[in-house]
Design a protein around this motif. Structure first.
Motif, short mmCIF file in Angstrom:
data_model
loop_
_atom_site.label_atom_id
_atom_site.label_comp_id
_atom_site.label_asym_id
_atom_site.label_seq_id
_atom_site.Cartn_x
_atom_site.Cartn_y
_atom_site.Cartn_z
N GLU A 4 36.89 49.61 39.80
CA GLU A 4 36.20 48.32 40.51
C GLU A 4 37.03 48.02 41.85
O GLU A 4 38.32 47.96 41.71
CB GLU A 4 36.09 47.16 39.80
CG GLU A 4 34.97 47.35 38.38
CD GLU A 4 35.04 46.25 37.42
OE1 GLU A 4 34.35 46.17 36.53
OE2 GLU A 4 35.90 45.27 37.52
N ILE A 5 36.36 47.60 42.96
CA ILE A 5 37.04 47.14 44.04
C ILE A 5 36.40 46.06 44.36
O ILE A 5 35.05 45.60 44.45
CB ILE A 5 36.69 48.38 45.14
CG1 ILE A 5 36.77 49.81 44.79
CG2 ILE A 5 37.15 48.10 46.43
CD1 ILE A 5 36.10 50.80 45.67
N TYR A 6 37.38 45.15 44.96
CA TYR A 6 36.92 43.62 45.38
C TYR A 6 37.41 43.48 47.01
O TYR A 6 38.35 43.72 46.93
CB TYR A 6 37.66 42.74 44.47
CG TYR A 6 36.99 42.84 43.00
CD1 TYR A 6 35.87 42.07 42.42
CD2 TYR A 6 37.51 43.68 42.10
CE1 TYR A 6 35.62 42.18 41.22
CE2 TYR A 6 37.44 43.71 40.67
CZ TYR A 6 36.34 42.95 40.20
OH TYR A 6 35.57 43.16 39.09
N CYS A 7 36.37 42.92 47.58
CA CYS A 7 36.57 43.10 49.12
C CYS A 7 36.23 41.62 49.70
O CYS A 7 35.66 40.80 49.14
CB CYS A 7 35.78 44.07 49.67
SG CYS A 7 35.71 45.79 48.95
N ASP A 8 37.39 41.55 50.89
CA ASP A 8 36.88 40.40 51.69
C ASP A 8 37.31 40.64 53.00
O ASP A 8 37.87 41.72 53.29
CB ASP A 8 37.93 39.12 50.95
CG ASP A 8 36.95 37.83 51.47
OD1 ASP A 8 35.86 37.85 52.27
OD2 ASP A 8 37.55 36.79 50.90
N GLU A 9 36.98 39.66 53.99
CA GLU A 9 37.39 40.16 55.22
C GLU A 9 37.97 38.90 56.14
O GLU A 9 37.92 37.76 55.50
CB GLU A 9 36.07 40.49 56.16
CG GLU A 9 34.97 39.36 56.33
CD GLU A 9 34.09 39.21 55.31
OE1 GLU A 9 33.57 38.06 54.85
OE2 GLU A 9 34.02 40.10 54.17
#
Length: 232
Positions: A4-9
């Protein structure tokens, strides 16, 4: 294996307003899917010790919560099943008109693709969760999923889904780490501030250097400053 990959910017506005700051950062944490509960339990315990019920966010780093965020950093670096990668985009060099059909949203998701693509390996399954936002083109996440799937014939991108950050400790951790790396590149903090102290804490205790671009092979805290110059 399932991941699982959890992303933000961070600093997204720089892609459309070049005067906002120098860099936009897009980051994500990678974990084996069977470690999701472990991650949730570990970060949740830290929040409970400090009686924190809201989100963990880079923008909330302050003197009152510096020790909290140091513990979050310690948790990340000591959890050998968690990896972090961030792509830093020099906003002044992004030409939306020439390369992205005058569409800043399209360029943003192309950079998302660059963040994810290089850490997708053969014979795995990946579920990607990004901070939920309203896109002008409602099909952007499906387009990103399709592009990743088409580029990885022996891996399966099972979903690219938007989640509210307040419902995901993974996205909150990605927010803190991405915000920190982007702030370092932008020098976007006051001297002596809690944010600067937290950056110094990471650099001195765990990196033994400034937060700078790393080799592609760096697996724990990977910083990719994309080259938009062209040439060879």
């Amino acid at each position: 294996m399932k991941f699982e990959i959890y992303c933000d910017e961070s600093g997204l506005e720089a892609l459309s307003n070049k005067e906002a700051h120098s860099y936009t950062g897009i980051g994500g944490i990678w974990i084996p899917a069977d470690q999701r509960a472990t991650l949730k339990e570990g970060i949740g315990a830290i929040k409970n010790r400090y009686n924190i019920h809201g989100e963990l966010k880079w923008q909330k780093v302050s003197p009152a919560y510096l020790d909290l965020y140091k513990e979050v950093i310690d948790f990340f670096f000591n959890a050998n099943y968690v990896r972090f990668r961030v792509i830093l985009v020099e906003a002044q060099k992004v030409d939306n008109i020439r390369f992205h059909n005058a569409d800043a949203e399209l360029s943003f998701y192309k950079f998302y693709y660059q963040l994810l693509q290089h850490w997708i390996y053969d014979f795995n399954e990946y579920a990607v969760f990004v901070d939920l936002k309203i896109n002008r083109n409602k099909g952007r996440l499906k387009e990103l999923e399709k592009a990743l799937d088409n580029s990885n014939y022996t891996s399966d991108i099972t979903q690219v889904q938007g989640l509210p950050s307040d419902q995901s400790l993974g996205i909150q951790l990605a927010d803190v780490l991405t915000g920190m790396a982007t702030a370092r590149f932008n020098r976007q903090y006051k001297s002596g501030s809690a944010k600067e102290q937290l950056i110094n804490y990471v650099e001195q205790k765990y990196l033994d250097k400034e937060i700078v671009p790393t080799a592609k092979a760096e697996e724990k805290f990977n910083v990719f400053k994309i080259n938009l110059q062209g040439g060879w």
